[in-house]
Write a protein that holds these residues in place. Structure first.
Motif, PDB file in Angstrom:
ATOM      1  N   CYS A  65     -48.633   5.810  33.621  1.00 34.55           N
ATOM      2  CA  CYS A  65     -47.474   5.925  32.720  1.00 34.55           C
ATOM      3  C   CYS A  65     -46.417   6.820  33.340  1.00 34.55           C
ATOM      4  O   CYS A  65     -45.216   6.554  33.239  1.00 34.55           O
ATOM      5  CB  CYS A  65     -47.906   6.471  31.364  1.00 34.55           C
ATOM      6  N   SER A  66     -46.868   7.870  33.997  1.00 38.37           N
ATOM      7  CA  SER A  66     -45.886   8.782  34.558  1.00 38.37           C
ATOM      8  C   SER A  66     -45.149   8.112  35.724  1.00 38.37           C
ATOM      9  O   SER A  66     -43.926   8.245  35.851  1.00 38.37           O
ATOM     10  CB  SER A  66     -46.609  10.090  34.857  1.00 38.37           C
ATOM     11  N   ALA A  67     -45.856   7.322  36.548  1.00 37.89           N
ATOM     12  CA  ALA A  67     -45.172   6.604  37.648  1.00 37.89           C
ATOM     13  C   ALA A  67     -44.192   5.569  37.079  1.00 37.89           C
ATOM     14  O   ALA A  67     -43.052   5.468  37.540  1.00 37.89           O
ATOM     15  CB  ALA A  67     -46.209   5.928  38.542  1.00 37.89           C
ATOM     16  N   TRP A  68     -44.606   4.809  36.093  1.00 35.75           N
ATOM     17  CA  TRP A  68     -43.694   3.814  35.497  1.00 35.75           C
ATOM     18  C   TRP A  68     -42.456   4.495  34.918  1.00 35.75           C
ATOM     19  O   TRP A  68     -41.350   3.973  34.991  1.00 35.75           O
ATOM     20  CB  TRP A  68     -44.399   3.028  34.383  1.00 35.75           C
ATOM     21  N   GLY A  69     -42.684   5.672  34.329  1.00 28.33           N
ATOM     22  CA  GLY A  69     -41.572   6.382  33.691  1.00 28.33           C
ATOM     23  C   GLY A  69     -40.543   6.916  34.677  1.00 28.33           C
ATOM     24  O   GLY A  69     -39.407   7.208  34.301  1.00 28.33           O
ATOM     25  N   GLN A  70     -40.943   7.025  35.972  1.00 24.04           N
ATOM     26  CA  GLN A  70     -39.995   7.539  36.977  1.00 24.04           C
ATOM     27  C   GLN A  70     -38.790   6.614  37.148  1.00 24.04           C
ATOM     28  O   GLN A  70     -37.722   7.059  37.544  1.00 24.04           O
ATOM     29  CB  GLN A  70     -40.660   7.672  38.366  1.00 24.04           C
ATOM     30  N   GLY A  71     -38.973   5.333  36.877  1.00 25.03           N
ATOM     31  CA  GLY A  71     -37.873   4.396  37.137  1.00 25.03           C
ATOM     32  C   GLY A  71     -37.505   3.585  35.916  1.00 25.03           C
ATOM     33  O   GLY A  71     -37.070   2.440  36.033  1.00 25.03           O
ATOM     34  N   GLY A  72     -37.693   4.138  34.733  1.00 25.81           N
ATOM     35  CA  GLY A  72     -37.389   3.363  33.526  1.00 25.81           C
ATOM     36  C   GLY A  72     -37.561   4.201  32.285  1.00 25.81           C
ATOM     37  O   GLY A  72     -37.774   5.420  32.371  1.00 25.81           O
ATOM     38  N   PRO A  73     -37.501   3.556  31.133  1.00 25.61           N
ATOM     39  CA  PRO A  73     -37.471   4.292  29.865  1.00 25.61           C
ATOM     40  C   PRO A  73     -38.837   4.776  29.357  1.00 25.61           C
ATOM     41  O   PRO A  73     -38.889   5.533  28.393  1.00 25.61           O
ATOM     42  CB  PRO A  73     -36.904   3.258  28.887  1.00 25.61           C
ATOM     43  N   LEU A  74     -39.939   4.370  29.968  1.00 28.67           N
ATOM     44  CA  LEU A  74     -41.256   4.707  29.408  1.00 28.67           C
ATOM     45  C   LEU A  74     -41.492   6.221  29.423  1.00 28.67           C
ATOM     46  O   LEU A  74     -41.288   6.880  30.431  1.00 28.67           O
ATOM     47  CB  LEU A  74     -42.377   4.020  30.199  1.00 28.67           C
ATOM     48  N   LEU A  75     -41.932   6.727  28.271  1.00 29.27           N
ATOM     49  CA  LEU A  75     -42.138   8.171  28.146  1.00 29.27           C
ATOM     50  C   LEU A  75     -43.392   8.436  27.308  1.00 29.27           C
ATOM     51  O   LEU A  75     -43.545   7.879  26.228  1.00 29.27           O
ATOM     52  CB  LEU A  75     -40.915   8.772  27.433  1.00 29.27           C
ATOM     53  N   MET A  76     -44.259   9.313  27.821  1.00 29.72           N
ATOM     54  CA  MET A  76     -45.424   9.707  27.027  1.00 29.72           C
ATOM     55  C   MET A  76     -44.962  10.641  25.910  1.00 29.72           C
ATOM     56  O   MET A  76     -44.141  11.531  26.154  1.00 29.72           O
ATOM     57  CB  MET A  76     -46.468  10.388  27.908  1.00 29.72           C
ATOM     58  N   ASN A  77     -45.501  10.445  24.732  1.00 29.18           N
ATOM     59  CA  ASN A  77     -45.035  11.221  23.571  1.00 29.18           C
ATOM     60  C   ASN A  77     -45.327  12.706  23.707  1.00 29.18           C
ATOM     61  O   ASN A  77     -44.564  13.532  23.231  1.00 29.18           O
ATOM     62  CB  ASN A  77     -45.684  10.673  22.295  1.00 29.18           C
ATOM     63  N   ILE A  78     -46.451  13.033  24.340  1.00 26.81           N
ATOM     64  CA  ILE A  78     -46.817  14.447  24.509  1.00 26.81           C
ATOM     65  C   ILE A  78     -46.614  14.800  25.982  1.00 26.81           C
ATOM     66  O   ILE A  78     -47.312  14.269  26.850  1.00 26.81           O
ATOM     67  CB  ILE A  78     -48.285  14.688  24.080  1.00 26.81           C
ATOM     68  N   SER A  79     -45.695  15.703  26.259  1.00 27.75           N
ATOM     69  CA  SER A  79     -45.362  15.936  27.665  1.00 27.75           C
ATOM     70  C   SER A  79     -46.372  16.845  28.370  1.00 27.75           C
ATOM     71  O   SER A  79     -46.638  16.662  29.548  1.00 27.75           O
ATOM     72  CB  SER A  79     -43.941  16.488  27.789  1.00 27.75           C
ATOM     73  N   ASP A  80     -46.958  17.784  27.664  1.00 28.72           N
ATOM     74  CA  ASP A  80     -47.903  18.699  28.307  1.00 28.72           C
ATOM     75  C   ASP A  80     -49.302  18.083  28.335  1.00 28.72           C
ATOM     76  O   ASP A  80     -49.926  17.900  27.281  1.00 28.72           O
ATOM     77  CB  ASP A  80     -47.917  20.027  27.517  1.00 28.72           C
ATOM     78  N   PRO A  81     -49.833  17.793  29.531  1.00 29.38           N
ATOM     79  CA  PRO A  81     -51.162  17.154  29.608  1.00 29.38           C
ATOM     80  C   PRO A  81     -52.247  17.941  28.862  1.00 29.38           C
ATOM     81  O   PRO A  81     -53.183  17.348  28.333  1.00 29.38           O
ATOM     82  CB  PRO A  81     -51.462  17.094  31.102  1.00 29.38           C
ATOM     83  N   ALA A  82     -52.114  19.270  28.803  1.00 28.26           N
ATOM     84  CA  ALA A  82     -53.142  20.076  28.131  1.00 28.26           C
ATOM     85  C   ALA A  82     -53.197  19.771  26.637  1.00 28.26           C
ATOM     86  O   ALA A  82     -54.214  20.008  25.990  1.00 28.26           O
ATOM     87  CB  ALA A  82     -52.865  21.555  28.349  1.00 28.26           C
ATOM     88  N   LEU A  83     -52.109  19.259  26.096  1.00 28.89           N
ATOM     89  CA  LEU A  83     -52.051  18.980  24.655  1.00 28.89           C
ATOM     90  C   LEU A  83     -52.294  17.504  24.344  1.00 28.89           C
ATOM     91  O   LEU A  83     -52.120  17.067  23.214  1.00 28.89           O
ATOM     92  CB  LEU A  83     -50.686  19.397  24.086  1.00 28.89           C
ATOM     93  N   ARG A  84     -52.675  16.734  25.375  1.00 27.55           N
ATOM     94  CA  ARG A  84     -52.860  15.294  25.146  1.00 27.55           C
ATOM     95  C   ARG A  84     -54.308  14.957  24.817  1.00 27.55           C
ATOM     96  O   ARG A  84     -55.238  15.484  25.438  1.00 27.55           O
ATOM     97  CB  ARG A  84     -52.501  14.508  26.408  1.00 27.55           C
ATOM     98  N   SER A  85     -54.462  14.026  23.903  1.00 31.30           N
ATOM     99  CA  SER A  85     -55.759  13.448  23.615  1.00 31.30           C
ATOM    100  C   SER A  85     -56.286  12.730  24.848  1.00 31.30           C
ATOM    101  O   SER A  85     -55.523  12.166  25.627  1.00 31.30           O
ATOM    102  CB  SER A  85     -55.597  12.442  22.479  1.00 31.30           C
ATOM    103  N   ARG A  86     -57.615  12.745  24.993  1.00 33.94           N
ATOM    104  CA  ARG A  86     -58.255  11.973  26.068  1.00 33.94           C
ATOM    105  C   ARG A  86     -58.693  10.602  25.558  1.00 33.94           C
ATOM    106  O   ARG A  86     -59.364   9.865  26.258  1.00 33.94           O
ATOM    107  CB  ARG A  86     -59.483  12.719  26.587  1.00 33.94           C
ATOM    108  N   ALA A  87     -58.316  10.284  24.318  1.00 37.40           N
ATOM    109  CA  ALA A  87     -58.811   9.051  23.687  1.00 37.40           C
ATOM    110  C   ALA A  87     -57.702   8.057  23.378  1.00 37.40           C
ATOM    111  O   ALA A  87     -57.976   6.875  23.190  1.00 37.40           O
ATOM    112  CB  ALA A  87     -59.543   9.418  22.396  1.00 37.40           C
ATOM    113  N   VAL A  88     -56.479   8.543  23.290  1.00 39.56           N
ATOM    114  CA  VAL A  88     -55.358   7.667  22.934  1.00 39.56           C
ATOM    115  C   VAL A  88     -54.086   8.260  23.541  1.00 39.56           C
ATOM    116  O   VAL A  88     -53.949   9.482  23.621  1.00 39.56           O
ATOM    117  CB  VAL A  88     -55.224   7.527  21.394  1.00 39.56           C
ATOM    118  N   THR A  89     -53.186   7.371  23.987  1.00 36.14           N
ATOM    119  CA  THR A  89     -51.900   7.825  24.523  1.00 36.14           C
ATOM    120  C   THR A  89     -50.779   7.103  23.793  1.00 36.14           C
ATOM    121  O   THR A  89     -50.735   5.864  23.787  1.00 36.14           O
ATOM    122  CB  THR A  89     -51.816   7.555  26.047  1.00 36.14           C
TER     123      THR A  89
END
Ligand SMILES: *Cc1c(COP(=O)(O)O)cnc(C)c1O
Length: 401
Positions: free
Chosen positions: A286-310
């Motif tokens: 997701c982070s590579a795709w987001g480098q060249g387009g609009p895709l953005l992970m909702n939670i920016s800090d990996p430490a605060l991200r679920s390991r079960a859903v993105t």
């Protein structure tokens, strides 16, 4: 030409993929519910559920989905007129609060927004200011499935202790149990609710409430608790039917037994590590795709991200177009954006979620990511190059050669 023939794959945050072992275990005639193997098998579920929760406290099973577990937990410790503090980090804790409110409980909400975790310092201050002890319980969600944020429950407990407040800590682990590390007793959780259809890999239909001695005492001081939700007869049933306040959910129990066997075989630390590694692959893509387009992970800090859903934003209507494409052209169903609607995008067509919980392995994740990348290309949605390479790299770096 559609390429969706073959095994359909559900990459949504619950229900998750059901293992064939679980489905086959369920595919039996109804066993005797009065005596014999079913009774022994049901007893055997309880210690294994406690193992998954990390508790030596109590565990009860309800015939219900997650919403039922919410109501069960509330019904046992909160009466009309009591006050709870809801720590909102997405749709789910708000929903739990609404359920309490419908039972006459006063709900105070601290809202941390849709892209961040609970700020435990703010909670500590809020509790410290409650000198009259108005707040009877604090409600939090470990992983909020709508925003995909993961809250730090042990830090929340420390903040509660530091405030000197005696409120119960109630935590929703419906999305995280059996995926993200969770330790009920070590983290001082009084009540934890979960359900079977996410990390526990069993078709939707049974739910769980785990509770501490302190919560048990609170229940015993309640004036009344509805007979169906009352956890007391279920904890140490004299008669088998009391486990479920009626007929046992026989096939679900058979499925759950098998799922718990699988969890025992793999062991929790490995399960947590597997989810972490697979999540890293999802984020790398997701982070590579987001480098060249609009895709953005909702939670920016990996430490605060679920390991079960993105949870992801890509702009309306491309979230919906992408979901449609992967489902009808590639056989992969992605999750909808939940509670992400805005005035410009009321149906949240600019959002989607990838479920990576439960019975998932490297090829399932790579297949999902490959299908998403094919969809981005086919639909002409701009995206950075190298998403799949980055995911493969993330997997390879974690696995011994
Ligand atoms: C799925 C989920 C729920 C709701 O569970 P249902 O089985 O749909 O009632 C509640 N909380 C969280 C965090 C969830 O992920």
């Amino acid at each position: 030409m559609s390429l969706s023939q073959g095994r359909q794959y559900l990459a949504i945050p619950g229900p998750s993929v059901m293992p064939d072992r679980v489905l086959q275990a369920m595919h039996q005639p109804c066993p005797n519910i009065y005596e014999g193997g079913l009774i022994e098998m049901t007893h055997s579920l309880i210690p294994d559920l406690k193992y998954v929760a990390g508790t030596v406290g109590h565990a009860v099973i309800y015939i219900a989905n997650g919403h039922g577990a919410w109501e069960a937990a509330v019904s046992n410790v909160l009466a009309a007129g009591d006050t709870v503090l809801v720590l909102a980090t997405g749709r789910f804790c708000v929903g739990w609060g609404e359920m309490a409110s419908s039972l006459g409980v006063n709900v105070e909400t601290m809202d941390f927004g849709g892209q961040d975790a609970i700020d435990v310092n703010r909670v500590q201050d809020h509790l410290r200011a409650d000198t009259s002890g108005r707040i009877k319980a604090v409600m939090a969600v470990h992983v909020d499935t709508s925003t995909s944020v993961r809250n730090n429950i042990s830090a929340l407990r420390e903040a509660m202790d530091a405030s000197g407040h005696g409120a119960l800590l109630m935590v929703d682990c419906i999305a995280s149990l059996g995926c993200d590390e969770f330790r009920m007793d070590d983290w001082g959780v009084d009540i934890m609710v979960s359900a079977c259809q996410k990390g526990l890999m069993t078709p939707p239909g049974i739910a769980f409430v785990f509770f501490s001695e302190k919560a048990a005492e609170t229940r015993n001081n309640m004036e009344r608790v509805s007979a169906y939700w009352d956890w007391n007869p279920r904890v140490e049933p004299e008669l088998y039917y009391q486990y479920f306040c009626g007929t046992a959910p026989t096939q679900h129990l058979l499925g759950l037994r098998e799922a718990l066997d699988m969890i025992r075989e793999e062991k929790l630390p490995h399960i947590w590590q597997r989810h972490e590694t697979l999540a890293n692959a999802v984020w790398a893509a997701c982070s590579a795709w987001g480098q060249g387009g609009p895709l953005l992970m909702n939670i920016s800090d990996p430490a605060l991200r679920s390991r079960a859903v993105t949870a992801l934003a890509i702009g309306a209507p491309d979230g919906k177009r992408l979901r449609r494409w992967t489902e009808y052209q590639a056989g992969v169903t992605l999750g909808i954006g939940l509670n992400m609607g805005t005035p410009e995008d009321p149906k949240a067509d600019g959002f989607f979620r990838i479920g990576h919980m439960g019975h998932v392995n490297a090829q399932m994740i790579m297949g999902t990511l490959g299908s998403i990348q094919a969809g981005l290309i086919a639909l002409g949605i701009p995206h950075g190059a190298g998403g799949l390479d980055a995911a493969a790299q993330a997997l390879a770096s974690q696995v011994p050669s």
